[in-house]
Structures are given as structure tokens and as C-alpha cells.
Enzyme design. Structure first.
Site, PDB file in Angstrom:
ATOM      1  N   GLY A 282       0.828  -1.213   0.000  1.00 23.03           N
ATOM      2  CA  GLY A 282       0.000   0.000   0.000  1.00 23.03           C
ATOM      3  C   GLY A 282       0.855   1.252   0.000  1.00 23.03           C
ATOM      4  O   GLY A 282       2.046   1.201  -0.288  1.00 23.03           O
ATOM      5  N   ASN A 283       0.262   2.367   0.296  1.00 29.35           N
ATOM      6  CA  ASN A 283       1.026   3.615   0.409  1.00 29.35           C
ATOM      7  C   ASN A 283       0.368   4.516   1.459  1.00 29.35           C
ATOM      8  O   ASN A 283      -0.691   4.181   1.987  1.00 29.35           O
ATOM      9  CB  ASN A 283       1.142   4.310  -0.952  1.00 29.35           C
ATOM     10  CG  ASN A 283      -0.195   4.721  -1.505  1.00 29.35           C
ATOM     11  OD1 ASN A 283      -0.844   5.618  -0.974  1.00 29.35           O
ATOM     12  ND2 ASN A 283      -0.649   4.051  -2.560  1.00 29.35           N
ATOM     13  N   ARG A 284       0.994   5.641   1.748  1.00 24.67           N
ATOM     14  CA  ARG A 284       0.573   6.472   2.891  1.00 24.67           C
ATOM     15  C   ARG A 284      -0.539   7.452   2.581  1.00 24.67           C
ATOM     16  O   ARG A 284      -0.866   8.287   3.418  1.00 24.67           O
ATOM     17  CB  ARG A 284       1.782   7.258   3.405  1.00 24.67           C
ATOM     18  CG  ARG A 284       2.824   6.384   4.031  1.00 24.67           C
ATOM     19  CD  ARG A 284       4.087   7.199   4.264  1.00 24.67           C
ATOM     20  NE  ARG A 284       5.206   6.337   4.567  1.00 24.67           N
ATOM     21  CZ  ARG A 284       5.714   6.176   5.787  1.00 24.67           C
ATOM     22  NH1 ARG A 284       5.215   6.823   6.806  1.00 24.67           N
ATOM     23  NH2 ARG A 284       6.734   5.365   5.968  1.00 24.67           N
TER      24      ARG A 284
ATOM     25  N   ALA B 119      -3.338   7.984  -5.197  1.00 22.13           N
ATOM     26  CA  ALA B 119      -1.987   7.440  -5.185  1.00 22.13           C
ATOM     27  C   ALA B 119      -2.122   5.985  -5.638  1.00 22.13           C
ATOM     28  O   ALA B 119      -2.269   5.070  -4.824  1.00 22.13           O
ATOM     29  CB  ALA B 119      -1.396   7.530  -3.783  1.00 22.13           C
TER      30      ALA B 119
END
Ligand code: CTP
Length: 217
Positions: A13-15, A82
Site C-alpha cells: 500500500g502507500n501512505r 496514489a
């Protein structure tokens, strides 16, 4: 964000918090647009009156975006997401992967670049107006200008996420709007205020093009 599942327990995943996208959706709704929001996993509440589709992976986002494109005559598409650039070659394992003592090598392949696909799909047409984001850890302008051309879009919102007040998790952002004939460096502002600045710039496109302001976002 989008999440790429490795097995029933783990994901890549990402932030991203989703706040920027929700701010754009809410601002467009307040201005009277019909808004379709495609969102990855987030705890944020969908603002009232917005048609939301919840997805998880980049492939699901691609499918949802193009389904809406086919069903609706969209005036504007804003890609704040994102989106994962890579996903697992083997896809998601059906059962939990167990460790052993050897190294684990995971193979990744590129996902479809949704914004680029939208740019190619639009071709030489003026609409829908396409907006992308560019998050860098360092000065972002050159890369944003390159991205604008490469992806065939009208506006890139470039931000340096290492700058104070910018980034994924906070309520504020520091960004420069990059378009074909110029740039507009914006001071620090809330994500909602940035959404206003983005939509103001988008509306100029419609006024310049002799059309009334957008209804479908
Ligand atoms: N984007 C997309 N589909 C992807 C990846 C990104 O539509 N698979 C969109 C994002 O929503 C955003 C823009 O493209 O609007 C970001 O472009 P990208 O080239 O991914 O930016 P960076 O990740 O900042 O670039 P790089 O990988 O070159 O660091």
C-alpha cells in the site's frame, strides 16, 4: 491509496489518506457539479450527495474509472489517487503465505497508468479536462512539466511531500499548478482550499474554450 494484495493477510500500500480526493469531490459538489468519487481504502466519510465507488486495487480503480467514463459524459476528471505503480506478478495467493529460512523474492509488474490511458483515450479532444497529481520528495517542477506532456493532461498539481505543511496525512498542502502555458505556485493552504484553486483553474479552461462551467466531475 490503492492496495495490492499479496495474500489474505498482507498487501502493498502507500501512505495516502484520501483527503485530497475527498476535498476535491466535496468542493465540486458544493459548486453544483454531479460528482462521481472512486476511492481506495480510507476511513473518510463520503460527503452527502456524492456517488461513490469503493475499490481496493489499481486494476479495480482502472475498471471503475472507465465504467464511469462510458456511462457519463464527464466534463472533468481529477486523478488525486496514489495508484500503485506495481502489483504482484502472481496476483493474490488464495491462502496465507508461511515463512521459511530462505530469502523471499516478490516479483512485481507495472499496473496500467490510468491517467495516461485517459490522456490517450481523449486524444486531441478538449474535454474532459484532465488533472493529475505529482508527489515528489524534492523539487518537483521539471518532472511535473514532463508528466503533463507525457500523460497528455491539462493540469498537474505538483507537490514536494518533504516540505513542511505538504504531504499525505496532514490537512494542508503546498503545491504548484503546472499547465501548458505557465505555472502557479501556491502558498500553503488546506486541502479544501487547494481543491478550490484547482477547480478555479479548471473552470478557466471552460471559459477559455467558450463552454459553460463543468457539471460532471
Ligand atoms: N496515476 C494513475 N495510474 C497509475 C499511477 C498514477 O492514474 N497507475 C496518476 C495519479 O493519480 C496521479 C499521477 O498519475 O495523478 C501521478 O503520476 P506518476 O507518474 O505515478 O507520479 P509519481 O508516482 O509521482 O511519478 P514517478 O513514478 O515517476 O515517481
Amino acid at each position: 491509496p490503492t492496495y495490492e494484495d499479496l495474500d489474505p493477510v498482507r498487501y502493498l500500500g502507500n501512505r495516502s489518506s484520501g483527503r485530497m480526493g475527498f476535498a476535491v469531490a466535496a468542493e465540486a459538489k458544493t459548486r453544483g457539479a454531479d460528482v462521481h468519487l472512486v476511492t481506495g481504502p480510507t476511513t473518510l466519510e463520503v460527503p452527502p450527495g456524492i456517488d461513490a465507488v469503493r475499490i481496493r486495487s489499481a486494476a479495480e480503480m482502472e475498471h471503475a474509472v472507465f465504467s464511469i467514463m462510458q456511462e457519463q459524459d464527464l466534463d472533468v476528471v481529477v486523478m488525486t489517487a496514489a495508484v500503485a505503480d506495481y502489483t504482484f506478478v502472481e496476483g493474490c495467493a488464495a491462502t496465507k503465505l508461511h515463512k521459511d529460512d530462505s530469502e523471499l523474492v516478490l516479483r512485481l509488474r507495472r499496473t496500467t497508468d490510468i491517467l495516461s490511458s485517459l490522456g490517450s483515450w481523449r486524444g486531441d479532444a478538449k474535454y474532459p479536462v484532465l488533472v493529475g497529481f505529482s508527489a515528489e520528495t524534492g523539487p518537483a517542477l521539471d518532472r511535473a512539466q514532463d508528466k503533463l506532456k507525457r500523460k497528455g493532461v491539462d493540469l498537474i498539481v505538483a507537490n514536494d511531500i518533504s516540505e513542511r505543511g505538504a504531504g499525505f496525512d496532514g490537512d494542508t498542502n503546498v503545491a504548484t499548478l503546472v499547465f501548458e502555458d505557465g505555472i502557479d505556485p501556491l502558498s500553503i493552504r488546506t486541502k479544501r482550499e487547494l481543491a478550490r484553486s484547482i477547480l478555479d483553474r479548471v473552470c478557466l479552461k471552460f471559459v477559455d474554450g467558450g463552454r459553460s462551467v463543468p457539471r460532471h466531475v
